[in-house]
Scaffold this active site. Structure first.
Site, mmCIF file in Angstrom:
data_model
loop_
_atom_site.group_PDB
_atom_site.id
_atom_site.type_symbol
_atom_site.label_atom_id
_atom_site.label_comp_id
_atom_site.label_asym_id
_atom_site.label_seq_id
_atom_site.Cartn_x
_atom_site.Cartn_y
_atom_site.Cartn_z
ATOM 1 N N LYS A 13 53.884 55.108 25.030
ATOM 2 C CA LYS A 13 53.323 56.073 25.989
ATOM 3 C C LYS A 13 53.356 57.502 25.412
ATOM 4 C CE LYS A 13 56.252 55.028 29.277
ATOM 5 N NZ LYS A 13 57.060 53.981 28.570
ATOM 6 N N ARG A 88 57.343 55.411 38.685
ATOM 7 C CA ARG A 88 58.075 54.311 38.084
ATOM 8 C C ARG A 88 58.599 53.326 39.124
ATOM 9 N NH1 ARG A 88 59.803 56.680 33.087
ATOM 10 N NH2 ARG A 88 60.927 55.234 31.790
ATOM 11 N N ARG A 127 63.302 53.997 16.642
ATOM 12 C CA ARG A 127 62.717 55.320 16.910
ATOM 13 C C ARG A 127 63.677 56.436 16.501
ATOM 14 N NH1 ARG A 127 60.543 56.583 22.728
ATOM 15 N NH2 ARG A 127 62.574 55.742 23.300
ATOM 16 N N ARG A 160 67.699 58.751 20.027
ATOM 17 C CA ARG A 160 67.928 59.079 21.435
ATOM 18 C C ARG A 160 69.143 58.309 21.937
ATOM 19 N NH1 ARG A 160 62.371 58.770 24.911
ATOM 20 N NH2 ARG A 160 63.657 57.493 26.277
ATOM 21 N N ARG A 171 66.975 49.111 29.881
ATOM 22 C CA ARG A 171 65.771 49.839 30.315
ATOM 23 C C ARG A 171 64.593 48.889 30.486
ATOM 24 N NH1 ARG A 171 65.579 53.568 25.540
ATOM 25 N NH2 ARG A 171 63.547 54.261 26.323
HETATM 26 P P1 AP5 Z 1 57.028 55.891 22.122
HETATM 27 O O1 AP5 Z 1 55.634 56.425 22.105
HETATM 28 O O2 AP5 Z 1 58.115 56.863 21.912
HETATM 29 O O3 AP5 Z 1 57.258 54.975 23.408
HETATM 30 P P2 AP5 Z 1 57.334 55.320 24.950
HETATM 31 O O4 AP5 Z 1 56.524 54.313 25.664
HETATM 32 O O5 AP5 Z 1 57.012 56.755 25.195
HETATM 33 O O6 AP5 Z 1 58.857 55.004 25.188
HETATM 34 P P3 AP5 Z 1 59.994 55.762 25.924
HETATM 35 O O7 AP5 Z 1 61.250 55.097 25.475
HETATM 36 O O8 AP5 Z 1 59.923 57.241 25.710
HETATM 37 O O9 AP5 Z 1 59.678 55.403 27.376
HETATM 38 P P4 AP5 Z 1 60.634 55.391 28.534
HETATM 39 O O10 AP5 Z 1 59.674 55.076 29.617
HETATM 40 O O11 AP5 Z 1 61.821 54.537 28.423
HETATM 41 O O12 AP5 Z 1 61.255 56.852 28.478
HETATM 42 P P5 AP5 Z 1 61.145 58.124 29.405
HETATM 43 O O13 AP5 Z 1 61.382 59.295 28.568
HETATM 44 O O14 AP5 Z 1 59.930 58.075 30.266
HETATM 45 O O15 AP5 Z 1 57.106 54.753 21.009
HETATM 46 C C1 AP5 Z 1 58.324 54.075 20.741
HETATM 47 C C2 AP5 Z 1 58.503 53.879 19.227
HETATM 48 O O16 AP5 Z 1 57.476 53.017 18.714
HETATM 49 C C3 AP5 Z 1 58.399 55.166 18.418
HETATM 50 O O17 AP5 Z 1 59.317 55.111 17.382
HETATM 51 C C4 AP5 Z 1 56.973 55.147 17.890
HETATM 52 O O18 AP5 Z 1 56.882 55.852 16.671
HETATM 53 C C5 AP5 Z 1 56.689 53.664 17.720
HETATM 54 N N1 AP5 Z 1 55.292 53.316 17.999
HETATM 55 C C6 AP5 Z 1 54.554 53.739 19.068
HETATM 56 N N2 AP5 Z 1 53.313 53.217 19.021
HETATM 57 C C7 AP5 Z 1 53.279 52.418 17.915
HETATM 58 C C8 AP5 Z 1 52.268 51.580 17.338
HETATM 59 N N3 AP5 Z 1 51.052 51.443 17.879
HETATM 60 N N4 AP5 Z 1 52.577 50.906 16.225
HETATM 61 C C9 AP5 Z 1 53.798 51.025 15.652
HETATM 62 N N5 AP5 Z 1 54.788 51.795 16.140
HETATM 63 C C10 AP5 Z 1 54.539 52.483 17.259
HETATM 64 O O19 AP5 Z 1 62.379 57.891 30.404
HETATM 65 C C11 AP5 Z 1 63.712 57.993 29.973
HETATM 66 C C12 AP5 Z 1 64.647 57.896 31.166
HETATM 67 O O20 AP5 Z 1 64.400 58.984 32.075
HETATM 68 C C13 AP5 Z 1 64.506 56.652 32.032
HETATM 69 O O21 AP5 Z 1 65.273 55.588 31.526
HETATM 70 C C14 AP5 Z 1 65.025 57.174 33.388
HETATM 71 O O22 AP5 Z 1 66.434 57.204 33.421
HETATM 72 C C15 AP5 Z 1 64.528 58.595 33.419
HETATM 73 N N6 AP5 Z 1 63.222 58.725 34.094
HETATM 74 C C16 AP5 Z 1 62.073 59.218 33.551
HETATM 75 N N7 AP5 Z 1 61.065 59.176 34.435
HETATM 76 C C17 AP5 Z 1 61.572 58.638 35.576
HETATM 77 C C18 AP5 Z 1 61.011 58.306 36.849
HETATM 78 N N8 AP5 Z 1 59.727 58.518 37.125
HETATM 79 N N9 AP5 Z 1 61.833 57.748 37.788
HETATM 80 C C19 AP5 Z 1 63.136 57.540 37.532
HETATM 81 N N10 AP5 Z 1 63.719 57.824 36.345
HETATM 82 C C20 AP5 Z 1 62.952 58.361 35.377
#
Ligand code: AP5
Ligand code: ZN
Length: 214
Positions: A13, A88, A127, A160, A171
């Site tokens: 994402k 979410r 990552r 992270r 997660r």
């Molecule tokens: P990356 O693009 O970083 O993946 P992502 O989908 O953004 O993953 P996140 O871990 O950031 O998502 P998340 O939803 O857990 O985290 P968030 O910050 O929202 O890609 C991942 C890896 O793969 C990277 O190394 C990248 O280089 C590689 N990659 C990507 N695409 C690729 C491809 N095509 N081919 C090869 N490699 C590739 O949330 C974190 C925390 O915040 C949650 O756990 C929760 O506690 C809290 N939180 C956030 N929002 C909310 C909400 N709305 N409600 C409640 N809690 C929330």
């Protein structure tokens, strides 16, 4: 363009969001990034959110909804936005719908990035993110030119705190229980576009653009 990026942790994402907001010239709103900024700056909000994030649990709905809707009220969101990581839960989605309706706005599309669990684990544990600018890399898939150093700003690359294997697995489980129902929710609303997020990132981006329209 008003759009949401849905998908499990590690689906790509954040990676795709960077490219989408550049092409469509809309603000990138990541609730995860907002929380991480608050943690970095030692705010009260950051302290509250950190407790949940470090365990891989969701931050309580009311806290997230307030932050997201405050952000959506800013001027730069008038003509569009990309929401990444919000909503979410079904409750968050309902609150977002109510907010948009109250402001005479409607979602155009919800992009759902689908990636299998084994690949998610490889992506999350591999990552590395820049401590200074937040840019994201992968030790194998998308390595920086110099190990441990950000290509963009020269900052230090770190893991992270929620990307260790145990928390990452939690997660994914939390996603399956609490967030996956949104796929159905937006499908029923006629907004959903499912995209294979396991392809190389340029291919994934092409598929997203095809779904959103040029
Ligand atoms: P990356 O693009 O970083 O993946 P992502 O989908 O953004 O993953 P996140 O871990 O950031 O998502 P998340 O939803 O857990 O985290 P968030 O910050 O929202 O890609 C991942 C890896 O793969 C990277 O190394 C990248 O280089 C590689 N990659 C990507 N695409 C690729 C491809 N095509 N081919 C090869 N490699 C590739 O949330 C974190 C925390 O915040 C949650 O756990 C929760 O506690 C809290 N939180 C956030 N929002 C909310 C909400 N709305 N409600 C409640 N809690 C929330
Ligand atoms: Zn950097």
């Amino acid at each position: 363009l008003r759009t949401i990026l849905l998908g499990p942790p590690g689906a790509g994402k954040g990676t795709q969001a960077e490219k989408i907001v550049e092409k469509y010239n809309i603000p990138h709103i990541s609730t995860g990034d907002i929380f991480r900024d608050n943690i970095k700056n030692g705010t009260e909000l950051g302290k509250k959110a950190q407790e949940y994030m470090n365990k891989g649990e969701l931050v309580p709905d009311d806290l997230v909804i307030e932050i997201a809707t405050d952000r959506l009220l800013k001027d730069d969101c008038k003509n569009g936005f990309l929401l990444d990581g919000f909503p979410r839960t079904v409750y968050q989605a309902e609150k977002l719908d109510a907010f948009l309706e109250a402001h005479g706005q409607e979602l155009d599309k919800v992009i759902d990035l689908e990636v299998g669990e084994d690949l998610l684990m490889i992506r999350l544990t591999g990552r590395r993110v820049c401590k200074a600018c937040g840019a994201s890399y992968h030790v194998v898939n998308i390595p920086p030119k110099k190990e441990g150093i950000c290509d963009k700003c020269g900052g230090e690359l770190i893991q992270r705190p929620d990307d260790n294997a145990e928390t990452a697995k939690n997660r994914i489980d939390v996603y399956n229980e609490q967030t996956r129902p949104l796929v159905d929710y937006y499908e029923k609303a006629g907004k959903l576009a499912s995209i294979d997020g396991s392809t190389p990132l340029e291919q994934t981006f092409k598929d997203i653009v095809a779904a959103l329209g040029e």
